[in-house]
Design a protein around this motif. Structure first.
Motif, mmCIF file in Angstrom:
data_model
loop_
_atom_site.group_PDB
_atom_site.id
_atom_site.type_symbol
_atom_site.label_atom_id
_atom_site.label_comp_id
_atom_site.label_asym_id
_atom_site.label_seq_id
_atom_site.Cartn_x
_atom_site.Cartn_y
_atom_site.Cartn_z
ATOM 1 N N LEU A 67 12.824 -61.567 76.030
ATOM 2 C CA LEU A 67 11.793 -61.537 74.996
ATOM 3 C C LEU A 67 10.478 -62.033 75.585
ATOM 4 O O LEU A 67 10.434 -63.093 76.226
ATOM 5 N N ILE A 68 9.408 -61.264 75.395
ATOM 6 C CA ILE A 68 8.089 -61.663 75.859
ATOM 7 C C ILE A 68 7.114 -61.648 74.687
ATOM 8 O O ILE A 68 7.428 -61.133 73.614
ATOM 9 N N SER A 69 5.956 -62.202 74.906
ATOM 10 C CA SER A 69 4.855 -62.089 73.953
ATOM 11 C C SER A 69 3.940 -60.962 74.414
ATOM 12 O O SER A 69 3.632 -60.859 75.604
ATOM 13 N N THR A 70 3.505 -60.132 73.474
ATOM 14 C CA THR A 70 2.637 -59.017 73.853
ATOM 15 C C THR A 70 1.180 -59.424 74.037
ATOM 16 O O THR A 70 0.334 -58.583 74.328
ATOM 17 N N TYR A 71 0.877 -60.708 73.911
ATOM 18 C CA TYR A 71 -0.525 -61.136 73.952
ATOM 19 C C TYR A 71 -1.224 -60.677 75.230
ATOM 20 O O TYR A 71 -2.360 -60.207 75.195
ATOM 21 N N ARG A 72 -0.562 -60.806 76.369
ATOM 22 C CA ARG A 72 -1.191 -60.429 77.634
ATOM 23 C C ARG A 72 -1.178 -58.925 77.866
ATOM 24 O O ARG A 72 -1.774 -58.427 78.813
ATOM 25 N N LEU A 73 -0.487 -58.196 76.992
ATOM 26 C CA LEU A 73 -0.477 -56.738 77.095
ATOM 27 C C LEU A 73 -1.480 -56.099 76.135
ATOM 28 O O LEU A 73 -2.203 -55.178 76.497
ATOM 29 N N ASP A 74 -1.495 -56.597 74.885
ATOM 30 C CA ASP A 74 -2.359 -55.954 73.893
ATOM 31 C C ASP A 74 -3.100 -56.944 72.999
ATOM 32 O O ASP A 74 -3.800 -56.532 72.075
ATOM 33 N N VAL A 125 11.989 -56.468 76.592
ATOM 34 C CA VAL A 125 11.900 -55.574 77.745
ATOM 35 C C VAL A 125 13.170 -55.730 78.575
ATOM 36 O O VAL A 125 13.873 -56.743 78.483
ATOM 37 N N THR A 126 13.448 -54.730 79.397
ATOM 38 C CA THR A 126 14.611 -54.741 80.284
ATOM 39 C C THR A 126 14.147 -55.026 81.705
ATOM 40 O O THR A 126 13.296 -54.312 82.238
ATOM 41 N N VAL A 127 14.696 -56.048 82.325
ATOM 42 C CA VAL A 127 14.341 -56.371 83.704
ATOM 43 C C VAL A 127 15.159 -55.478 84.637
ATOM 44 O O VAL A 127 16.393 -55.410 84.524
ATOM 45 N N PHE A 154 4.541 -63.431 84.510
ATOM 46 C CA PHE A 154 5.772 -63.306 83.727
ATOM 47 C C PHE A 154 6.162 -64.645 83.127
ATOM 48 O O PHE A 154 6.642 -64.724 81.985
ATOM 49 N N SER A 155 5.944 -65.718 83.883
ATOM 50 C CA SER A 155 6.255 -67.045 83.371
ATOM 51 C C SER A 155 5.482 -67.343 82.091
ATOM 52 O O SER A 155 6.006 -67.959 81.155
ATOM 53 N N LYS A 156 4.241 -66.871 82.028
ATOM 54 C CA LYS A 156 3.413 -67.095 80.840
ATOM 55 C C LYS A 156 3.759 -66.117 79.716
ATOM 56 O O LYS A 156 3.697 -66.465 78.534
ATOM 57 N N MET A 157 4.129 -64.896 80.085
ATOM 58 C CA MET A 157 4.437 -63.890 79.074
ATOM 59 C C MET A 157 5.773 -64.125 78.390
ATOM 60 O O MET A 157 5.959 -63.750 77.227
ATOM 61 N N SER A 158 6.727 -64.725 79.103
ATOM 62 C CA SER A 158 8.087 -64.854 78.570
ATOM 63 C C SER A 158 8.248 -66.100 77.714
ATOM 64 O O SER A 158 9.320 -66.704 77.653
ATOM 65 N N VAL A 159 7.185 -66.493 77.044
ATOM 66 C CA VAL A 159 7.185 -67.586 76.067
ATOM 67 C C VAL A 159 6.569 -67.032 74.793
ATOM 68 O O VAL A 159 5.512 -66.418 74.830
ATOM 69 N N PHE A 160 7.234 -67.268 73.661
ATOM 70 C CA PHE A 160 6.708 -66.723 72.415
ATOM 71 C C PHE A 160 6.500 -67.816 71.385
ATOM 72 O O PHE A 160 7.372 -68.662 71.146
ATOM 73 N N GLY A 161 5.350 -67.752 70.713
ATOM 74 C CA GLY A 161 5.075 -68.595 69.561
ATOM 75 C C GLY A 161 4.708 -70.026 69.902
ATOM 76 O O GLY A 161 4.783 -70.464 71.051
ATOM 77 N N GLU A 189 6.293 -72.614 69.162
ATOM 78 C CA GLU A 189 7.462 -73.382 69.576
ATOM 79 C C GLU A 189 7.888 -73.046 71.003
ATOM 80 O O GLU A 189 8.872 -73.597 71.499
ATOM 81 N N ARG A 190 7.166 -72.132 71.635
ATOM 82 C CA ARG A 190 7.391 -71.768 73.045
ATOM 83 C C ARG A 190 8.844 -71.334 73.285
ATOM 84 O O ARG A 190 9.544 -71.831 74.168
ATOM 85 N N LEU A 191 9.244 -70.383 72.473
ATOM 86 C CA LEU A 191 10.593 -69.840 72.579
ATOM 87 C C LEU A 191 10.754 -69.045 73.869
ATOM 88 O O LEU A 191 9.952 -68.173 74.176
ATOM 89 N N ARG A 192 11.813 -69.350 74.597
ATOM 90 C CA ARG A 192 12.243 -68.523 75.728
ATOM 91 C C ARG A 192 13.679 -68.096 75.441
ATOM 92 O O ARG A 192 14.538 -68.928 75.154
ATOM 93 N N THR A 193 13.928 -66.811 75.534
ATOM 94 C CA THR A 193 15.282 -66.330 75.288
ATOM 95 C C THR A 193 15.526 -65.035 76.048
ATOM 96 O O THR A 193 14.600 -64.268 76.324
ATOM 97 N N ALA A 194 16.779 -64.827 76.390
ATOM 98 C CA ALA A 194 17.176 -63.631 77.128
ATOM 99 C C ALA A 194 18.647 -63.354 76.845
ATOM 100 O O ALA A 194 19.406 -64.262 76.485
ATOM 101 N N VAL A 195 19.029 -62.099 77.019
ATOM 102 C CA VAL A 195 20.422 -61.698 76.873
ATOM 103 C C VAL A 195 20.884 -61.089 78.192
ATOM 104 O O VAL A 195 20.232 -60.188 78.730
ATOM 105 N N VAL A 196 21.987 -61.617 78.703
ATOM 106 C CA VAL A 196 22.580 -61.125 79.947
ATOM 107 C C VAL A 196 23.844 -60.362 79.588
ATOM 108 O O VAL A 196 24.684 -60.869 78.824
ATOM 109 N N ILE A 197 24.005 -59.150 80.108
ATOM 110 C CA ILE A 197 25.225 -58.393 79.840
ATOM 111 C C ILE A 197 25.834 -57.895 81.142
ATOM 112 O O ILE A 197 25.138 -57.708 82.142
ATOM 113 N N ARG A 198 27.123 -57.716 81.107
ATOM 114 C CA ARG A 198 27.856 -57.155 82.246
ATOM 115 C C ARG A 198 29.046 -56.380 81.717
ATOM 116 O O ARG A 198 29.444 -56.513 80.552
#
Length: 371
Positions: free
Chosen positions: A295-302, A310-312, A347-354, A356-365
């Motif tokens: 999860l990223i914040s779109t602030y630096r994009l738009d 987004v998918t890494v 990316f370090s700055k973009m991958s924080v939202f709100g 409350e500075r939420l950082r979250t990700a989902v890993v799948i295999r």
């Protein structure tokens, strides 16, 4: 002219540079004073093409501090040395040096009347994304063009990740998850039907405005239901996205949805890691054949400060590369959103939202039984 080399411009080139400039341009010329400045400047890449006896052209790229952009400020090839591939060789060298300086994109302006230059830029992968009216001294317009100059090492992408464009404004999460799952399992075929199914399974119901986005645990459950092992990184135990709504009734719904997801994750034995996911974590997971959506914040994009999944697709020493499912239809081609390079610091700055500075990700295999 087979022995033409590209080298750094030096002070003794000054008069030759002025001579080329006067031969190539009737207006908008760089003056001797300007050339002298750029020969001494440390925020530029200044190259010339010569054969040891004569100067045939130059290229000047400006590196703006604080950005990942390089700008082709000026380039000129002597009239008697054109159509020999010098401009292509010169520009390619400038791009390579700009990448070395940490730049991801090259931008330039070119006269709408300069068809030869436009043809070269198109050949090398530049795309027009805007224009300046009355840009030049003769009142002619300029096309603005851009190229992604830092390319990903394709050997880093394992497995190959398909790109999918989200079909609604609120399904970036399902679209990113579909791309991740499809790269791991042939039984996953991204489609609008699957996109909407996953959204219904993972939605938070409400968001800042419009339809709700997707909860990371909801996305993990959706992956689990389709035969994948999922793990969630989340740096808070508080209900997510509460700050984005004002109504107390909506806040109550978000709290309930959060409790439901957490209970279902526990029943499904989905691992929850209550800490930031690091870039080294992401790289480690990709190296082992997992996929990661972030999860990223779109602030630096738009500039809109919206949560966006987004998918890494790869990580190297300089960048993280992502598939963004939501291209800007006004300025981006779908190719611009595939393996899109984002510098590690950015990316370090973009991958924080709100707030409350939420950082979250989902890993799948893939699950151990190969499904």
């Amino acid at each position: 002219m087979a022995n033409i080399e590209i080298r750094n411009a030096v002070a003794s080139d000054l008069q030759h540079l002025v001579t080329i400039e006067e031969a190539c341009f009737m207006t908008d010329r760089l003056s001797m004073r300007q050339f002298r400045h750029w020969l001494k400047a440390d925020n530029c890449i200044f190259k010339v093409a010569d054969d040891g006896k004569k100067l045939f052209g130059y290229g000047l790229v400006v590196l703006h501090k604080g950005t990942r952009l390089a700008r082709l400020y000026s380039m000129a090839i002597s009239p008697d040395a054109r159509r020999l591939g010098i401009a292509k060789k010169l520009l390619t060298t400038l791009e390579q040096d700009a990448v070395t300086e940490g730049r991801l994109f090259m931008r330039l302006e070119v006269s709408e009347n300069n068809n030869a230059a436009q043809a070269l830029y198109h050949q090398l992968g530049y795309r027009a994304f805007g224009e300046y009216e009355n840009y030049y001294q003769d009142q002619s317009d300029a096309l603005r063009m851009q190229k992604r100059i830092r390319q990903m090492d394709t050997s880093l992408v394992h497995p190959e990740t398909p790109w999918y464009q989200q079909t609604t404004s609120f399904t970036c999460g399902p679209s990113s998850l579909m791309m991740a799952m499809a790269s791991l399992g042939d039984h996953i075929i991204p489609s609008q039907e699957l996109e909407l199914d996953i959204w219904r399974e993972a939605t938070t119901i409400f968001m800042t405005s419009g339809h709700g986005g997707c909860h990371p645990v909801g996305l993990a459950l959706a992956a689990h239901h389709r035969g994948f092992t999922a793990k969630v990184y989340i740096n808070t135990k508080n209900p997510l996205f509460i700050e984005g709504v004002r109504s107390e009734k909506k806040k109550q719904v978000l709290r309930l949805v959060n409790r439901q997801f957490m209970a279902r994750a526990q029943n499904a034995s989905i691992a929850l890691c209550y800490r930031d996911i690091t870039q080294d974590d992401i790289k480690g997971y990709l190296d082992k054949g997992n996929m990661v959506i972030v999860l990223i914040s779109t602030y630096r994009l738009d500039g809109r400060k919206l949560p966006h999944w987004v998918t890494v697709t790869a990580v190297d020493d300089y960048c993280l590369y992502v598939h963004d499912p939501d291209p800007d239809v006004k300025s981006q081609d779908p190719l611009d959103c595939q393996h899109m390079p984002i510098a590690r610091d950015d990316f370090s700055k973009m991958s924080v939202f709100g707030s409350e500075r939420l950082r979250t990700a989902v890993v799948i295999r893939k699950t151990d039984n190969g499904t």
